[in-house]
Design a protein around this motif. Structure first.
Motif, PDB file in Angstrom:
ATOM      1  N   TYR A 547       0.825  -1.197   0.000  1.00  0.00           N
ATOM      2  CA  TYR A 547       0.000   0.000   0.000  1.00  0.00           C
ATOM      3  C   TYR A 547       0.870   1.263   0.000  1.00  0.00           C
ATOM      4  O   TYR A 547       2.069   1.227   0.281  1.00  0.00           O
ATOM      5  N   CYS A 548       0.210   2.378  -0.307  1.00  0.00           N
ATOM      6  CA  CYS A 548       0.925   3.654  -0.429  1.00  0.00           C
ATOM      7  C   CYS A 548       0.140   4.743   0.288  1.00  0.00           C
ATOM      8  O   CYS A 548      -1.090   4.682   0.391  1.00  0.00           O
ATOM      9  N   GLN A 549       0.856   5.757   0.751  1.00  0.00           N
ATOM     10  CA  GLN A 549       0.256   6.889   1.444  1.00  0.00           C
ATOM     11  C   GLN A 549       0.769   8.197   0.840  1.00  0.00           C
ATOM     12  O   GLN A 549       1.905   8.252   0.361  1.00  0.00           O
ATOM     13  N   PRO A 550      -0.055   9.257   0.843  1.00  0.00           N
ATOM     14  CA  PRO A 550       0.406  10.542   0.323  1.00  0.00           C
ATOM     15  C   PRO A 550       1.636  11.042   1.063  1.00  0.00           C
ATOM     16  O   PRO A 550       1.756  10.886   2.275  1.00  0.00           O
ATOM     17  N   SER A 551       2.551  11.656   0.325  1.00  0.00           N
ATOM     18  CA  SER A 551       3.769  12.214   0.905  1.00  0.00           C
ATOM     19  C   SER A 551       3.601  13.714   1.111  1.00  0.00           C
ATOM     20  O   SER A 551       3.513  14.463   0.125  1.00  0.00           O
ATOM     21  N   PRO A 552       3.542  14.201   2.353  1.00  0.00           N
ATOM     22  CA  PRO A 552       3.320  15.636   2.589  1.00  0.00           C
ATOM     23  C   PRO A 552       4.341  16.523   1.879  1.00  0.00           C
ATOM     24  O   PRO A 552       3.990  17.611   1.404  1.00  0.00           O
ATOM     25  N   ARG A 553       5.589  16.101   1.808  1.00  0.00           N
ATOM     26  CA  ARG A 553       6.632  16.936   1.197  1.00  0.00           C
ATOM     27  C   ARG A 553       6.384  17.156  -0.294  1.00  0.00           C
ATOM     28  O   ARG A 553       6.912  18.106  -0.876  1.00  0.00           O
ATOM     29  N   HIS A 554       5.587  16.262  -0.903  1.00  0.00           N
ATOM     30  CA  HIS A 554       5.415  16.337  -2.346  1.00  0.00           C
ATOM     31  C   HIS A 554       4.045  16.852  -2.751  1.00  0.00           C
ATOM     32  O   HIS A 554       3.749  16.940  -3.946  1.00  0.00           O
ATOM     33  N   PHE A 555       3.196  17.160  -1.742  1.00  0.00           N
ATOM     34  CA  PHE A 555       1.915  17.767  -2.072  1.00  0.00           C
ATOM     35  C   PHE A 555       2.098  19.287  -2.195  1.00  0.00           C
ATOM     36  O   PHE A 555       3.189  19.824  -1.996  1.00  0.00           O
ATOM     37  N   VAL A 556       1.021  19.982  -2.522  1.00  0.00           N
ATOM     38  CA  VAL A 556       1.068  21.411  -2.820  1.00  0.00           C
ATOM     39  C   VAL A 556       0.544  22.192  -1.623  1.00  0.00           C
ATOM     40  O   VAL A 556      -0.526  21.885  -1.085  1.00  0.00           O
ATOM     41  N   LEU A 557       1.278  23.231  -1.219  1.00  0.00           N
ATOM     42  CA  LEU A 557       0.867  24.082  -0.110  1.00  0.00           C
ATOM     43  C   LEU A 557      -0.069  25.161  -0.630  1.00  0.00           C
ATOM     44  O   LEU A 557       0.247  25.864  -1.604  1.00  0.00           O
ATOM     45  N   THR A 558      -1.214  25.301   0.038  1.00  0.00           N
ATOM     46  CA  THR A 558      -2.222  26.237  -0.456  1.00  0.00           C
ATOM     47  C   THR A 558      -3.018  26.799   0.711  1.00  0.00           C
ATOM     48  O   THR A 558      -2.704  26.543   1.885  1.00  0.00           O
ATOM     49  N   THR A 559      -4.032  27.568   0.417  1.00  0.00           N
ATOM     50  CA  THR A 559      -4.856  28.208   1.439  1.00  0.00           C
ATOM     51  C   THR A 559      -5.833  27.213   2.052  1.00  0.00           C
ATOM     52  O   THR A 559      -6.266  26.263   1.413  1.00  0.00           O
ATOM     53  N   SER A 560      -6.216  27.476   3.309  1.00  0.00           N
ATOM     54  CA  SER A 560      -7.091  26.574   4.048  1.00  0.00           C
ATOM     55  C   SER A 560      -8.286  27.333   4.596  1.00  0.00           C
ATOM     56  O   SER A 560      -8.195  28.530   4.894  1.00  0.00           O
ATOM     57  N   SER A 561      -9.396  26.639   4.735  1.00  0.00           N
ATOM     58  CA  SER A 561     -10.599  27.236   5.333  1.00  0.00           C
ATOM     59  C   SER A 561     -10.708  26.928   6.816  1.00  0.00           C
ATOM     60  O   SER A 561     -11.741  27.191   7.434  1.00  0.00           O
ATOM     61  N   ALA A 562      -9.643  26.361   7.411  1.00  0.00           N
ATOM     62  CA  ALA A 562      -9.712  25.906   8.803  1.00  0.00           C
ATOM     63  C   ALA A 562      -9.683  27.040   9.815  1.00  0.00           C
ATOM     64  O   ALA A 562      -9.897  26.810  10.997  1.00  0.00           O
ATOM     65  N   GLY A 563      -9.400  28.261   9.385  1.00  0.00           N
ATOM     66  CA  GLY A 563      -9.398  29.387  10.321  1.00  0.00           C
ATOM     67  C   GLY A 563      -8.008  29.956  10.531  1.00  0.00           C
ATOM     68  O   GLY A 563      -7.020  29.473   9.975  1.00  0.00           O
ATOM     69  N   SER A 564      -7.913  30.982  11.357  1.00  0.00           N
ATOM     70  CA  SER A 564      -6.660  31.717  11.526  1.00  0.00           C
ATOM     71  C   SER A 564      -5.547  30.864  12.111  1.00  0.00           C
ATOM     72  O   SER A 564      -4.372  31.120  11.875  1.00  0.00           O
ATOM     73  N   GLY A 565      -5.895  29.847  12.864  1.00  0.00           N
ATOM     74  CA  GLY A 565      -4.848  28.998  13.434  1.00  0.00           C
ATOM     75  C   GLY A 565      -4.191  28.087  12.417  1.00  0.00           C
ATOM     76  O   GLY A 565      -3.055  27.658  12.624  1.00  0.00           O
ATOM     77  N   ARG A 566      -4.897  27.772  11.361  1.00  0.00           N
ATOM     78  CA  ARG A 566      -4.358  26.890  10.323  1.00  0.00           C
ATOM     79  C   ARG A 566      -4.691  27.475   8.960  1.00  0.00           C
ATOM     80  O   ARG A 566      -5.558  26.979   8.237  1.00  0.00           O
ATOM     81  N   PRO A 567      -4.012  28.560   8.566  1.00  0.00           N
ATOM     82  CA  PRO A 567      -4.378  29.242   7.323  1.00  0.00           C
ATOM     83  C   PRO A 567      -3.895  28.537   6.060  1.00  0.00           C
ATOM     84  O   PRO A 567      -4.279  28.917   4.960  1.00  0.00           O
TER      85      PRO A 567
END
Length: 859
Positions: A547-567
């Protein structure tokens, strides 16, 4: 391009092509003969007996239709003709409900009898008058004897065949048919992706009906108290609805309305993505927001069709006022209810935020944003995918202006084999518009299924996701369809990456499993998809090597709707790739505000290139014994034409020229009984002949891209007339080495005058070639060869091919112009002398040149 190469704006022209006085495309080849029925009289008697039994319930059907308000002359019932086992059932070209036009045709259906051997079936609707004519035709058929000079070819266009006038009506149907029986709901079920429902409870059905039977259909639905889900979608002479009903209720609607052409499974949009939390970068947001410049008040808009966008985000608020936040259903809030849409908006505006410079340099923002919620919030009833798209466009286009639509959603429950579906047909219809105001939709091809509890399997990547076909609506002919590639070359410490840099993103779907048309007389309307690929991230292999899992280092950093603590958030797969492509198209439109949507799409493909890892697939396939053309098609089904090269996309240079011609032609003129093809366009291009001659044997590259949009008739597919799905088609061909302009035109147009027809049989140097590149509505090919041979390739033909606009004069589509964009780019080695751009620029006539400055970014 090297840094010291001078950048230039692309050369843009309109009206350069010259129309032919008249046009007739080269003729078709012959068809194989139909095996004759040895005892035609006995066969006719058998069909007559079948017909009498099949219409035994005609009185009951008419009574139900009378209660629905249908006039007596239009009442009737559907019957199904089964073909001879092993032979193709020939049903003719007639449209549904016109004479004996087929409602739908299904090939190689496995029935309940005859040892489950596959056979073709076709469903027709018989009124009293058509039943009488069919019976009379069967009488004539049984008594008919073939003259010696009559050839029974496997050509369904009976009226065009020599000797056809002496045959009885519907001769080919009777000759290839085996049985006639009453129509069942299963006969109307044309969904190849989903089996016929087995549940007796209420289900969502996608119901395709005849537009001319609207009143009887509405009456039948109302009398039964059946609920509609969403609004109907309208096409040529059909409407598509979603009903919540039992199978028994659908059967009653079929009986009472006389309107139902086919049934399919209903679909709705889903947001498919992994939730991943990045490292904390909240402190960097305020600094980044302070460095942003733009967008300008007149900047183009990228409309995000998704789960909503959190407009209060400090990186998005300047580009997204509350007046441009909407929802397709008034009962849904316009805010982001799932988080996916906000992520897409960030990628549209900035790409990968992690890749932005961390100094104090300005961050330009070239486009404005717009948001429409098309995916239902949790607990709310979803809209049909086709309806959600249409509503979204209607809502935002109350405000005019240039737009690019970003659709990183896929329609769950629709086919994945490349054939049109209701949502892809709506996308095609909206992209075409009225033919003058077209639209660009950038659509995701979808991801192979995986969840935290059922992770992606490494074995699927070994097969390059061949089992997971591109999802609707990305098969739309007029869309720019985007897949994913793993482009980041970062190692993942302590883990093995699934994809090598430049290869297919692990979960990106492909078109490898799409069927190819096997009949020589059927053109390929199923397009080449995806069109391009963009960054889709990477996965790492688990310790079990399964099995395989997404690699955080290779995903794309973008904007979040989670609020000011996690923009900020991480996202990948084909959603991220699609948003990146939409953002790129938006920036291209800001740089060249005059470009048509057809041109934007063509430019992204014309600039795209395969990475070394992608080219290795070609070498591997050829090494395994695959033909070179087949191996290139394999690459296209995985990667499209590759990753857009942004330098080439936005600029020409001394050694890299791009010439963009936007034009129109009139495909149809009035004919004796149906429209005929009218004209082609010929382009004598301003050409860098001096530079090319000076380079002599140096190998150079030319790319040609033709992009056009079509008006769809989705029901044509169920009638087994997929070549009539588009209103028209276009194709291009080039002047060949040693060939005159007159010969080039003669080759494409049997009525062209002048010159000797002495063209070489094979046009070498192309990556695909004439026959292989004519698929869909986006044709691209690459020529490589010595520069001296490219000198003669300064003439291009753009010619029409028939579609449903030419079926009948009823549609009144004669003398209607259609748009197209033709792009030619030439690249020579940087170290060689000569300036392509300067030579061509000096030769462009002032009357056709278009000079449009880029939109300045507000500071």
């Amino acid at each position: 391009m090297a840094d010291n190469v001078r950048r230039q704006r692309h050369i843009h022209v309109r009206g350069l092509g010259v129309a032919s006085v008249d046009f007739r495309s080269p003729g078709r080849g012959g068809s194989k003969p139909v095996p004759e029925i040895p005892d035609r009289a006995g066969h006719a008697e058998s069909l007559r007996a079948d017909l009498d039994a099949a219409v035994a319930d005609l009185k009951a059907y008419r009574a139900a239709q009378g209660k629905a308000g249908l006039p007596y002359s239009r009442r009737g019932m559907p019957v199904t003709v089964e073909g001879r086992i092993g032979e193709r059932l020939l049903v003719g070209k007639g449209r549904a409900g016109r004479g004996l036009g087929a409602f739908n045709v299904q090939r190689s259906v496995v029935g309940d009898g005859n040892a489950n051997e596959p056979k073709d079936i076709a469903t027709f609707f018989l009124t009293g008058s058509t039943l009488k004519s069919v019976r009379a035709a069967l009488e004539r058929y049984g008594a008919w004897e073939r003259p010696d000079d009559d050839v029974l070819s496997n050509d369904e266009e009976d009226d065009e065949e020599e000797g056809a006038a002496r045959r009885p009506p519907h001769f080919k149907l009777f000759e290839t048919g085996a049985h006639i029986r009453p129509t069942t709901l299963r006969d109307l079920w044309t969904d190849r992706h989903n089996p016929f429902p087995r549940k007796t409870s209420k289900l969502l059905w996608e119901v395709w009906t005849r537009s001319s039977f609207e009143e009887s259909f509405e009456s039948a639905v109302s009398n039964l108290g059946v609920a509609n889900r969403g609004r109907p979608s309208e096409f040529v002479d059909t409407r598509v609805r979603t009903l919540l009903a039992t199978a028994a209720e659908i059967q009653d609607i079929v009986r009472a309305s006389a309107a139902v052409l086919e049934l399919r499974s209903a679909s709705s949009f889903i947001a498919d993505y992994f939730e991943m939390v990045p490292e904390d970068r909240a402190a960097a947001i305020s600094d980044l927001a302070a460095r942003m410049h733009g967008p300008a008040a007149n900047a183009p808009v990228v409309t995000v069709l998704d789960t909503g966008v959190m407009r209060a985000h400090p990186l998005l608020s300047a580009a997204l006022p509350s007046t441009r936040c909407h929802s397709a259903d008034d009962r849904w809030e316009p805010e982001d209810h799932q988080g996916h849409g906000t992520k897409m908006a960030g990628i549209v505006q900035f790409g990968d935020i992690a890749a932005l410079p961390r100094d104090k340099s300005p961050v330009p923002v070239a486009t404005r944003l717009e948001s429409v919620v098309v995916t239902a919030p949790e607990g709310a009833p979803p809209l049909p995918a086709r309806d959600a798209i249409q509503r979204a466009v209607n809502i935002v286009e109350t405000t005019k202006g240039p737009r690019v639509y970003c659709l990183a959603q896929t329609a769950e429950g629709e086919g994945e084999d490349g054939r049109p579906t209701s949502s892809s047909a709506v996308l095609d219809k909206l992209a075409f518009g009225d033919g003058r105001d077209t639209r660009l939709f950038v659509a995701a091809v979808g991801n192979a299924p995986h969840t935290p509890s059922e992770p992606y399997q490494l074995a699927d990547y070994v097969l390059w996701n061949a089992e997971f076909g591109i999802q609707a609506p990305a098969q739309a002919l007029n869309a720019l369809s985007v897949g994913g590639a793993s482009l980041k070359s970062l190692p993942d410490e302590g883990a093995e990456l699934v994809a090598q840099p430049g290869n297919l993103a692990p979960s990106s779907r492909t078109a490898q499993g799409w069927p190819q048309n096997s009949r020589a007389d059927k053109p390929d309307v199923i397009p080449t998809k995806p069109d391009i690929v963009m960054e889709g991230g990477n996965f790492v292999v688990d310790e079990d090597n399964l099995y395989c899992q997404p690699s955080p280092r290779h995903f794309v950093l973008t904007t979040s709707s989670a609020g000011s603590g996690r923009p900020l958030a991480l996202v990948g797969e084909t959603s991220a790739a699609t948003a990146a492509a939409a953002g790129l198209a938006g920036r291209l439109l800001a740089s060249y505000p005059g470009f048509r949507p057809e041109t934007l799409r063509a430019m992204l493909v014309n600039s795209a290139e395969w990475t070394p890892a992608m080219r290795a697939h070609f070498d591997e396939a050829v090494g395994a014994g695959m033909g070179r053309l087949e191996a290139r098609r394999l690459l296209l089904s995985r990667f499209g034409w590759g990753v857009p090269n942004e330098e080439r996309l936005f600029h020409s240079a001394r050694n890299a020229l791009t010439l963009i011609a936007e034009d129109t032609l009139i495909p149809y003129a009035e004919g004796a009984s149906a429209p005929r093809l009218k004209e082609m366009k010929y382009f004598k291009l301003p050409w860098p002949s001096d530079v090319l001659r000076s380079l002599q044997n140096t190998e150079v590259e030319m790319r040609v891209t033709l992009s056009f949009f079509v008006d769809p008739d989705p029901h044509a597919v169920s009638r087994d007339r997929i070549e009539s799905y588009p209103s028209h088609r276009l194709r291009f061909d080039l002047r060949r080495y040693g060939e005159s302009h007159e010969t080039t035109q003669r080759r494409a147009n049997e009525l062209a005058l002048g010159g000797d027809f002495s063209s070489p049989a094979v046009d070498s140097g192309w990556m695909l070639g004439f026959g292989a590149r004519q698929r869909g509505t986006l044709h691209h090919d690459v020529w490589q060869g010595p520069a001296y041979q490219l000198v003669d390739r300064d003439g291009i033909v753009v010619a029409p091919v028939r579609g449903w606009w030419g079926d009948t004069a009823t549609f009144d589509k004669t003398d209607v112009p259609v748009r197209f964009s033709l792009i030619v780019s030439i690249r020579t080695p940087e170290a060689k002398p000569g300036d392509l751009w300067t030579e061509v620029s000096a030769k462009v006539p002032t009357r056709v040149r278009v000079e449009t400055p880029a939109i300045a970014i507000d500071t």
